[in-house]
Scaffold this active site. Structure first.
Site, PDB file in Angstrom:
ATOM      1  N   GLU A 222      46.051  70.609  77.795  1.00 61.14           N
ATOM      2  CA  GLU A 222      44.595  70.800  77.271  1.00 61.14           C
ATOM      3  C   GLU A 222      44.015  69.799  76.395  1.00 61.14           C
ATOM      4  OE1 GLU A 222      45.821  74.676  75.981  1.00 61.14           O
ATOM      5  OE2 GLU A 222      44.140  75.602  77.051  1.00 61.14           O
TER       6      GLU A 222
ATOM      7  N   ALA B 129      51.673  74.061  72.955  1.00 59.24           N
ATOM      8  CA  ALA B 129      51.684  74.540  71.496  1.00 59.24           C
ATOM      9  C   ALA B 129      53.172  74.866  71.232  1.00 59.24           C
ATOM     10  CB  ALA B 129      51.020  75.839  71.658  1.00 59.24           C
TER      11      ALA B 129
ATOM     12  N   GLU C 267      51.801  78.530  80.575  1.00 56.48           N
ATOM     13  CA  GLU C 267      51.372  79.958  79.465  1.00 56.48           C
ATOM     14  C   GLU C 267      51.571  81.138  80.046  1.00 56.48           C
ATOM     15  OE1 GLU C 267      49.474  76.989  79.888  1.00 56.48           O
ATOM     16  OE2 GLU C 267      48.491  76.664  78.000  1.00 56.48           O
TER      17      GLU C 267
ATOM     18  N   GLY D 145      49.063  73.317  75.779  1.00 49.51           N
ATOM     19  CA  GLY D 145      48.119  72.768  75.080  1.00 49.51           C
ATOM     20  C   GLY D 145      48.130  71.182  75.016  1.00 49.51           C
TER      21      GLY D 145
HETATM   22  N1  CAA Z   1      57.313  74.225  71.821  1.00 51.11           N
HETATM   23  C1  CAA Z   1      58.511  74.036  71.038  1.00 51.11           C
HETATM   24  N2  CAA Z   1      59.601  73.316  71.197  1.00 51.11           N
HETATM   25  C2  CAA Z   1      59.630  72.692  72.580  1.00 51.11           C
HETATM   26  C3  CAA Z   1      58.468  72.769  73.385  1.00 51.11           C
HETATM   27  C4  CAA Z   1      57.228  73.653  72.891  1.00 51.11           C
HETATM   28  N3  CAA Z   1      56.151  73.957  73.727  1.00 51.11           N
HETATM   29  N4  CAA Z   1      58.516  72.140  74.362  1.00 51.11           N
HETATM   30  C5  CAA Z   1      59.796  71.516  74.152  1.00 51.11           C
HETATM   31  N5  CAA Z   1      60.225  72.000  73.009  1.00 51.11           N
HETATM   32  C6  CAA Z   1      61.645  71.509  72.213  1.00 51.11           C
HETATM   33  C7  CAA Z   1      62.884  72.113  73.071  1.00 51.11           C
HETATM   34  O1  CAA Z   1      63.004  73.719  72.347  1.00 51.11           O
HETATM   35  C8  CAA Z   1      63.978  71.351  72.661  1.00 51.11           C
HETATM   36  O2  CAA Z   1      64.421  71.310  71.315  1.00 51.11           O
HETATM   37  P1  CAA Z   1      65.905  71.560  70.928  1.00 51.11           P
HETATM   38  O3  CAA Z   1      66.299  70.328  71.303  1.00 51.11           O
HETATM   39  O4  CAA Z   1      65.665  71.722  69.252  1.00 51.11           O
HETATM   40  O5  CAA Z   1      66.434  72.771  71.796  1.00 51.11           O
HETATM   41  C9  CAA Z   1      63.149  69.971  72.929  1.00 51.11           C
HETATM   42  O6  CAA Z   1      61.951  70.061  72.578  1.00 51.11           O
HETATM   43  C10 CAA Z   1      63.305  69.220  74.011  1.00 51.11           C
HETATM   44  O7  CAA Z   1      63.279  69.977  75.113  1.00 51.11           O
HETATM   45  P2  CAA Z   1      64.110  70.715  76.426  1.00 51.11           P
HETATM   46  O8  CAA Z   1      65.518  70.617  76.142  1.00 51.11           O
HETATM   47  O9  CAA Z   1      63.637  71.959  76.752  1.00 51.11           O
HETATM   48  O10 CAA Z   1      63.785  69.358  77.305  1.00 51.11           O
HETATM   49  P3  CAA Z   1      64.129  69.468  78.945  1.00 51.11           P
HETATM   50  O11 CAA Z   1      63.946  68.092  79.540  1.00 51.11           O
HETATM   51  O12 CAA Z   1      65.087  70.353  79.542  1.00 51.11           O
HETATM   52  O13 CAA Z   1      62.657  70.376  79.423  1.00 51.11           O
HETATM   53  C11 CAA Z   1      60.340  70.941  79.460  1.00 51.11           C
HETATM   54  C12 CAA Z   1      61.449  69.962  79.306  1.00 51.11           C
HETATM   55  C13 CAA Z   1      60.182  71.417  80.741  1.00 51.11           C
HETATM   56  C14 CAA Z   1      59.003  70.429  78.977  1.00 51.11           C
HETATM   57  C15 CAA Z   1      60.747  72.053  78.398  1.00 51.11           C
HETATM   58  O14 CAA Z   1      60.893  71.719  77.015  1.00 51.11           O
HETATM   59  C16 CAA Z   1      59.514  73.238  78.555  1.00 51.11           C
HETATM   60  O15 CAA Z   1      59.466  73.775  79.199  1.00 51.11           O
HETATM   61  N6  CAA Z   1      58.893  73.075  77.465  1.00 51.11           N
HETATM   62  C17 CAA Z   1      58.021  74.357  76.913  1.00 51.11           C
HETATM   63  C18 CAA Z   1      56.563  73.846  77.924  1.00 51.11           C
HETATM   64  C19 CAA Z   1      55.582  74.866  77.704  1.00 51.11           C
HETATM   65  O16 CAA Z   1      55.894  76.178  78.199  1.00 51.11           O
HETATM   66  N7  CAA Z   1      54.273  74.619  77.026  1.00 51.11           N
HETATM   67  C20 CAA Z   1      53.230  75.712  76.919  1.00 51.11           C
HETATM   68  C21 CAA Z   1      53.385  76.078  75.734  1.00 51.11           C
HETATM   69  S1  CAA Z   1      52.244  77.319  75.345  1.00 51.11           S
HETATM   70  C22 CAA Z   1      50.655  76.579  75.122  1.00 51.11           C
HETATM   71  O17 CAA Z   1      50.611  75.455  74.910  1.00 51.11           O
HETATM   72  C23 CAA Z   1      49.642  77.763  74.597  1.00 51.11           C
HETATM   73  C24 CAA Z   1      48.324  77.195  74.728  1.00 51.11           C
HETATM   74  O18 CAA Z   1      47.358  77.462  75.580  1.00 51.11           O
HETATM   75  C25 CAA Z   1      47.990  76.263  73.780  1.00 51.11           C
END
Ligand code: CAA
Length: 261
Positions: free
Chosen positions: A115, A67, A135, A112
């Site tokens: 999921e 998400a 999460e 998500g």
């Molecule tokens: N939401 C919004 N933006 C996201 C994102 C997310 N889930 N995952 C990645 N992005 C964005 C980053 O903010 C970044 O944007 P900018 O270039 O504008 O800064 C871009 O994508 C590239 O990401 P990174 O620079 O972070 O890339 P990385 O290679 O260094 O890391 C990663 C990759 C480990 C996947 C890292 O991006 C990360 O941890 N992302 C979040 C993953 C996460 O926590 N997902 C769960 C979300 S909560 C959820 O899904 C709730 C549910 O139950 C439905």
């Protein structure tokens, strides 16, 4: 088609490939992307001609990174409820669709995103993929069906380890505990996903669909009721043109031509 955040193409074999298209944000499902996915699956997917749906992510890095955290951080409680409700609706639609679905997990499948892969029937992962539920690092837990679908696949204890730690696992680890069915070299993931899809697309679609229903619905029932359901479904298959064609083709030593009727 007019969708900014998904791409779709259908091959002559009846295999459809739907790619989430927001690679700059690792295909994170912000509202617009989730709505594009939902609206397309609900209204514009050519269901009549579709034999198998493959879901994947555009770009070389991610299936879906979850998400959208930036958007969620600004949502009110009621907006968040709407977001969760809609994701549930769409994931349920994919899980219960008459056509089978394959997640081609070509990179990060987190929260998500993992999921979404779990709502599909079969998961193939690139050896570069990383899967998990981060999460709890954000003060929530997998709530787009993840806490329920994952436990049905790998049992409560392993699911709890994954969810409580929020750690990602490699594709190989995911394979070991049944979160994905196959791991393949990164460069060939779409080729492998298409080959698998095509091998399903050749089979009698109503029979595949009935088997999916028997497995999905039956596994939530007691054995007696599930066996009754299985009987009902196989009898309904018997009454189809494809059943007659399949058996005739076998006896005539040729490939069957199924019409989905
Ligand atoms: N939401 C919004 N933006 C996201 C994102 C997310 N889930 N995952 C990645 N992005 C964005 C980053 O903010 C970044 O944007 P900018 O270039 O504008 O800064 C871009 O994508 C590239 O990401 P990174 O620079 O972070 O890339 P990385 O290679 O260094 O890391 C990663 C990759 C480990 C996947 C890292 O991006 C990360 O941890 N992302 C979040 C993953 C996460 O926590 N997902 C769960 C979300 S909560 C959820 O899904 C709730 C549910 O139950 C439905």
């Amino acid at each position: 088609m007019g969708y900014e955040f998904i791409n779709f193409e259908k091959e002559d074999s009846g295999v459809g490939i739907l790619a989430i298209n927001r690679p700059k944000a690792l295909n994170a499902l912000n509202w617009d992307t989730l709505k594009d996915l939902g609206s397309f699956v609900e209204n514009d997917l050519p269901k009549e001609e579709l034999r198998v749906l493959i879901i994947t992510g555009e770009g070389d890095k991610a299936f879906v990174a979850g998400a959208d955290i930036a958007q969620m951080s600004e949502m009110s409680a009621s907006e968040f409820k709407e977001y969760v409700d809609y994701a549930h609706k769409i994931y349920n639609l994919i899980e219960n669709a008459p056509y089978p679905s394959i997640a081609a997990v070509n990179g990060y499948a987190l929260g998500g995103g993992c999921e979404l892969a779990l709502a599909c029937d079969i998961r193939i992962a690139s050896e570069k993929a990383k899967l998990g539920f981060p999460e709890v690092k954000l003060g929530i837990f997998p709530g787009w069906g993840g806490s329920q679908r994952i436990t049905r696949i790998m049992g409560n204890a392993k699911a709890k380890e994954l969810i409580f730690t929020g750690e990602m696992v490699s594709a190989e680890e995911a394979l070991r505990f049944g979160l994905v069915e196959r791991v393949v070299p990164h460069e060939v993931i779409m080729k492998e996903a298409k080959e698998l899809a095509e091998s399903i697309a050749k089979r009698a679609p109503l029979a595949v669909s009935a088997a999916k229903k028997a497995i999905n619905t039956g596994s939530e029932m007691g054995l007696d009721k599930a066996l009754e359901l299985e009987k009902e479904l196989i009898i309904s298959c018997f009454d189809t043109d494809d059943r007659a064609e399949g058996m005739k083709a076998f006896l005539e030593k040729r490939e069957p031509e199924f019409k989905g009727k």
